[in-house]
Write an enzyme that holds these catalytic residues in place. Structure first.
Site, PDB file in Angstrom:
ATOM      1  N   ARG A   1       0.785  -1.118   0.007  1.00 35.14           N
ATOM      2  CA  ARG A   1       0.025  -0.150   0.137  1.00 35.14           C
ATOM      3  C   ARG A   1       0.773   1.120   0.054  1.00 35.14           C
ATOM      4  NH1 ARG A   1      -2.466  -3.783   3.497  1.00 35.14           N
ATOM      5  NH2 ARG A   1      -4.499  -4.197   2.882  1.00 35.14           N
TER       6      ARG A   1
ATOM      7  N   ARG B   1     -11.548  -9.191   8.917  1.00 30.25           N
ATOM      8  CA  ARG B   1     -11.083 -10.539   8.466  1.00 30.25           C
ATOM      9  C   ARG B   1     -10.500 -11.046   9.669  1.00 30.25           C
ATOM     10  NH1 ARG B   1      -7.795  -6.814   3.769  1.00 30.25           N
ATOM     11  NH2 ARG B   1      -9.200  -7.156   2.097  1.00 30.25           N
TER      12      ARG B   1
ATOM     13  N   HIS C   1      -3.039   0.341   8.452  1.00 28.57           N
ATOM     14  CA  HIS C   1      -3.665  -0.761   7.502  1.00 28.57           C
ATOM     15  C   HIS C   1      -2.801  -1.144   6.520  1.00 28.57           C
ATOM     16  CE1 HIS C   1      -6.475  -2.380   4.926  1.00 28.57           C
ATOM     17  NE2 HIS C   1      -6.610  -1.367   3.978  1.00 28.57           N
TER      18      HIS C   1
ATOM     19  N   ASP D   1      -9.483  -5.054   8.270  1.00 29.60           N
ATOM     20  CA  ASP D   1      -8.505  -5.938   8.752  1.00 29.60           C
ATOM     21  C   ASP D   1      -9.101  -6.499  10.060  1.00 29.60           C
ATOM     22  OD1 ASP D   1      -5.881  -5.283   7.130  1.00 29.60           O
ATOM     23  OD2 ASP D   1      -6.737  -3.312   7.923  1.00 29.60           O
TER      24      ASP D   1
END
Length: 324
Positions: A98, A161, A185, A158
């Site tokens: 990212r 998840r 993140h 997250d």
């Protein structure tokens, strides 16, 4: 717990939400928002107006059943919006982190955010573009908004998840798992094992009561799957969109309904001795934005991991913003 649908619909009558970016995340978010009945008006803004128009035409056919107005707009159409969601930016490609996206997307934010702030000075900004934490700090500085009105989607995805993985491992519904991912993140994210619980019991105690072994290797593998989930999805289908869209709507809901709900989102603050950095912690979301009322109780190992995560984000931001 979700707000009852009748209460949601009563709030929706006066709610406008603008989405900047008609890519896969922006459009999927618009669709999820449409079906949620949270907003009466959804405005889609994109530099590619022809594509945006095509998406709006398609969404309008779904709007027939959802009773909401979907339009293509310009930045001035953000005026009066309860929230503006920014999904615009270069997408993460296979093999990229990212953080690799930061220079291009920071430059894009320099163009987008002042326009939003000009036309919607009282809105709440929700940042989904990656790297989410760096760009949440950028949006905060570029908008001049109070800190509580600039929110990054952060580790809400997250955390979802993580709970999914824990629920699957222990054979319980993820909604009954209380566990969070904090920090970046991204690759330096931190699972807070010391506070993770099922049925009111810390994981090790839950395992003892159930007569099963608490296996740290299994937990490490589970954490790794959580951290690398987006990479795996991008490798297989080239993008992520459904999960993040549903999370963005779950962030919007307590804002629209003034629900005081705790969600793990990114917000600028001081963390683990690192000042002025955006990262994720559990925040109370309501109509005024994101509020951090209580500092998370971390153990010493977790505090150090959070410090490393905060330092990594701050160094990235300072580099791209050309600050010493």
């Amino acid at each position: 717990m979700s707000v009852p649908s009748t209460e949601i619909e009563s709030h929706a009558k006066s709610i406008k939400v603008a989405i900047v970016g008609a890519g896969s995340v922006g459009v999927t978010t618009a669709y999820a928002l449409l079906l949620s009945h949270l907003a009466a008006e959804i405005v889609l803004i994109d530099i590619d107006k022809n594509r945006a128009l095509g998406e709006v035409m398609d969404l309008s056919h779904a709007a027939h059943f959802a009773h909401a107005k979907v339009t293509v707009g310009e930045y001035e159409d953000c005026a009066g919006a309860t929230a503006v969601i920014i999904t615009a930016g270069v997408n993460q490609k296979p093999g990229q982190t990212r953080m690799d996206l930061v220079k291009t997307n920071y430059g894009l934010f320099e163009q987008i955010v002042p326009q939003i702030a000009k036309h919607a000075p009282n809105t709440i900004l929700i940042v989904a573009t990656n790297p989410c934490d760096v760009l949440t700090k950028a949006a905060y500085e570029l908008s001049g908004f109070p800190v509580q009105r600039v929110i990054g989607s952060g580790t809400a995805m997250d955390t979802t998840r993580f709970r999914h993985e824990l629920g699957k491992h222990y054979g319980v519904n993820p909604r009954n798992v209380h566990a969070v991912i904090v920090g970046e993140h991204g690759d330096s994210q931190l699972p807070v094992w010391s506070l993770a619980s099922i049925a009111g019991m810390r994981l090790e105690d839950y395992c003892k009561q159930k007569g099963i072994i608490y296996d740290e290797e299994d937990m490490d593998a589970l954490s790794k799957r959580t951290r690398e989930a987006a990479y795996e999805i991008i490798h297989r289908k080239g993008k992520t969109n459904y999960g993040v869209a549903s999370v963005l709507v779950s962030i919007l809901e307590p804002i629209i309904t003034n629900a005081d709900q705790l969600v793990t989102v990114s917000r600028v603050g001081d963390y683990a001795g690192v000042e002025g950095v955006a990262l994720s912690m559990p925040c109370k979301l309501n109509s005024k934005g994101a509020h951090q009322d209580v500092e998370l109780l971390l153990n010493e190992k977790e505090k150090e991991a959070l410090r490393r995560s905060a330092t990594s984000i701050k160094e990235c931001f300072d580099t791209v913003a050309k600050k010493e």
